[in-house]
Design an enzyme around this catalytic site. Structure first.
Site, PDB file in Angstrom:
ATOM      1  N   HIS A 134       0.868  -1.179   0.000  1.00  0.00           N
ATOM      2  CA  HIS A 134       0.000   0.000   0.000  1.00  0.00           C
ATOM      3  C   HIS A 134       0.908   1.234   0.000  1.00  0.00           C
ATOM      4  O   HIS A 134       2.031   1.178   0.513  1.00  0.00           O
ATOM      5  CB  HIS A 134      -0.831  -0.047   1.296  1.00  0.00           C
ATOM      6  N   ASP A 211       2.950  -4.815   8.022  1.00  0.00           N
ATOM      7  CA  ASP A 211       1.745  -4.005   7.838  1.00  0.00           C
ATOM      8  C   ASP A 211       0.557  -4.963   7.937  1.00  0.00           C
ATOM      9  O   ASP A 211       0.280  -5.726   7.004  1.00  0.00           O
ATOM     10  CB  ASP A 211       1.804  -3.316   6.472  1.00  0.00           C
ATOM     11  N   GLN A 214      -4.586  -5.322   6.750  1.00  0.00           N
ATOM     12  CA  GLN A 214      -5.606  -6.194   6.142  1.00  0.00           C
ATOM     13  C   GLN A 214      -5.551  -7.616   6.688  1.00  0.00           C
ATOM     14  O   GLN A 214      -6.183  -8.510   6.122  1.00  0.00           O
ATOM     15  CB  GLN A 214      -5.431  -6.226   4.610  1.00  0.00           C
ATOM     16  N   LYS A 237     -10.436  -0.743  10.511  1.00  0.00           N
ATOM     17  CA  LYS A 237     -10.533  -1.932   9.649  1.00  0.00           C
ATOM     18  C   LYS A 237     -10.862  -3.180  10.473  1.00  0.00           C
ATOM     19  O   LYS A 237     -11.034  -4.259   9.940  1.00  0.00           O
ATOM     20  CB  LYS A 237      -9.239  -2.126   8.873  1.00  0.00           C
ATOM     21  N   CYS A 375      -4.815   2.520  -3.656  1.00  0.00           N
ATOM     22  CA  CYS A 375      -3.558   3.000  -3.039  1.00  0.00           C
ATOM     23  C   CYS A 375      -2.423   2.000  -3.251  1.00  0.00           C
ATOM     24  O   CYS A 375      -1.540   1.854  -2.393  1.00  0.00           O
ATOM     25  CB  CYS A 375      -3.723   3.294  -1.552  1.00  0.00           C
TER      26      CYS A 375
HETATM   27  N1  PLP Z   1      -1.780  -0.817   4.549  1.00  0.00           N
HETATM   28  C1  PLP Z   1      -2.736  -1.524   3.936  1.00  0.00           C
HETATM   29  C2  PLP Z   1      -2.421  -2.888   3.415  1.00  0.00           C
HETATM   30  C3  PLP Z   1      -4.004  -0.974   3.765  1.00  0.00           C
HETATM   31  O1  PLP Z   1      -4.956  -1.677   3.146  1.00  0.00           O
HETATM   32  C4  PLP Z   1      -4.272   0.318   4.277  1.00  0.00           C
HETATM   33  C5  PLP Z   1      -5.592   0.930   4.082  1.00  0.00           C
HETATM   34  O2  PLP Z   1      -6.336   0.578   3.209  1.00  0.00           O
HETATM   35  C6  PLP Z   1      -3.243   0.990   4.938  1.00  0.00           C
HETATM   36  C7  PLP Z   1      -2.016   0.400   5.049  1.00  0.00           C
HETATM   37  C8  PLP Z   1      -3.464   2.364   5.505  1.00  0.00           C
HETATM   38  O3  PLP Z   1      -4.398   2.304   6.533  1.00  0.00           O
HETATM   39  P1  PLP Z   1      -4.950   3.646   7.196  1.00  0.00           P
HETATM   40  O4  PLP Z   1      -5.430   4.501   6.064  1.00  0.00           O
HETATM   41  O5  PLP Z   1      -6.046   3.187   8.089  1.00  0.00           O
HETATM   42  O6  PLP Z   1      -3.824   4.267   7.925  1.00  0.00           O
END
Ligand code: PLP
Length: 417
Positions: A134, A211, A214, A237, A375
């Site tokens: 992401h 990370d 998900q 999430k 993203c």
């Molecule tokens: N990493 C992953 C794999 C994501 O799917 C997301 C959000 O969709 C993020 C990071 C960023 O999360 P946040 O916008 O809640 O900080």
């Protein structure tokens, strides 16, 4: 497609109808149709218990934490700190002070990139990320590389959307100073073999950040068993509020790392000559935090614990394979992301139809999906496509809802072909 409306809820494997009653928004009508919410990877809906806890905080407890001796401040502090314990148990962290509240995954990664990176990276060091990150696990590392002269290296993936582990093995060397990888890809659904990645990196004494944005809501995560050095996730999430997230970090790293932000609460004492920082975890929690968000997140995790993450995972896997079977049979539709190990996400493209048009038509049928690059622009580039349509599932979704999606997609395919 003949089997579209066979009611396989007869199986009664999971009390989904009972669970759905906890989520008020799921009974909404959208454009006169029952809402089918398949945008769970973007954000999950909130159960009544979480919504009530936020309201209860503002109605009965509202007060700033840590600094008051009065009843409300002490009561709010207790609730706020209680969530830390819940999170510690949930991910099995060894120490309570390894749990740091942030605004979300993005801030957690920025915190580590900035604090650990500034203190440790230098010119020509190498930082490894994967090809399916992401943006929030790419850009913070690019920023720190620009400042320190370190280089960002990308572990490639194959056509199924799986990290090529032999390439990863070959990339590790004495210049590698950090590895940061996504556990579950938000645009492909791939579950990455993070235990393998962590163990390999540790052979070179390289710290690894995961990370878990998900994965935390789908898979059992035990940070001691994984032996990851940092792990990030977002409250929204995992059925909690927006604006609150978690950074887990091993104490041995957090103690050495400089603060990320300065301000109230992160200090022991301040004078114009010298400031002494607070102990962990408060060293990384400057300013008045999202108190209601923290309390709501604690309730969300309790809610998940009551159902059981394994039961959730089993049911979501059934939803995923049911949807994968239906969509795979559709001529003119191609699934992007066909890894052997996947969870809860189906990304796809439809011949001659732009994903935004697909999303708009599905929306008219009450079906909420996400369209775009999610993203993960480099992922789109890797597959040579501008965007996908993504349906992402939660334990409150049903097989019937997947039938509704499939029926609506059939309409799209007929329209554009
Ligand atoms: N990493 C992953 C794999 C994501 O799917 C997301 C959000 O969709 C993020 C990071 C960023 O999360 P946040 O916008 O809640 O900080």
């Amino acid at each position: 497609m003949e089997n579209l409306f066979i009611d396989i809820s007869e199986k009664k494997v999971f009390e989904v109808e009972k669970i759905r009653k906890d989520f008020p928004i799921l009974s909404r009508l959208i454009h006169g149709k029952n809402l089918v919410y398949f945008d769970n990877a973007a954000t999950t809906q909130k159960p009544r218990q979480v919504i009530d806890s936020i309201q209860n905080y503002y109605v009965n407890l509202n007060s700033n934490i840590h600094r008051g001796v009065h009843y409300l401040s002490e009561a709010a502090t207790k609730e706020y700190e209680c969530t830390r314990k819940i999170i510690q148990n949930f991910i099995n962290a060894k120490h309570l002070e390894e749990i740091i509240y942030t605004r979300g995954t993005t801030e957690s990664i920025n915190l580590v990139a900035s604090s650990y990176g500034f203190a440790n990276f230098k010119k020509d060091d190498e930082i490894l990320i994967s090809a399916m990150e992401h943006h929030s696990n790419i850009v913070p590392w690019q920023i720190i590389c620009q400042h320190t002269g370190a280089k960002l290296k990308v572990i490639p993936m194959n056509d199924d959307g799986e990290i090529i582990l032999e390439e990863f093995d070959n990339m590790l060397n004495e210049k590698t100073k950090f590895v940061s990888v996504v556990h579950v890809s938000n645009s492909l659904g791939t579950i990455n073999p993070i235990k393998y990645i962590i163990d390999k990196a540790h052979n070179f004494n390289i710290p690894v950040m995961v990370d878990a944005a998900q994965s935390i809501q789908h898979l059992k995560i035990d940070v001691q068993q994984l032996d990851c050095d940092f792990l990030a996730f977002s409250g929204h999430k995992i059925y909690g509020p927006t604006g609150i997230g978690i950074l887990y970090g091993k104490k041995k790293y957090l103690i050495e790392m400089p603060p990320y932000q300065g301000g109230g609460d992160m200090i022991m004492s301040v004078s114009f000559e010298k400031t002494i920082y607070n102990e962990l975890p408060y060293k990384f929690e400057a300013g008045t935090p999202n108190i209601a968000g923290v309390i709501g997140l604690g309730v969300a995790i309790r809610y998940i614990n009551n159902i059981g993450i394994e039961a959730i995972n089993n049911f979501e896997n059934e939803l995923l394979s049911y949807a994968t079977n239906l969509l795979s049979d559709m001529k003119g539709l191609k699934i992007i992301g066909t890894a052997k190990d996947k969870t809860s996400v189906i990304s796809f493209i439809i011949d001659n139809a732009h994903p935004h048009d697909v999303g708009t038509i599905l929306d008219r049928d009450g079906v909420a999906v996400r369209t775009g690059h999610h993203c993960t622009e480099p992922v789109m580039r890797r597959f040579n496509i501008p965007a996908t349509t993504r349906a992402s599932f939660s334990f409150y979704n049903t097989f019937y809802e997947i039938d509704v999606l499939a029926k609506s997609l059939k309409k799209v395919i007929n329209l554009f072909n």
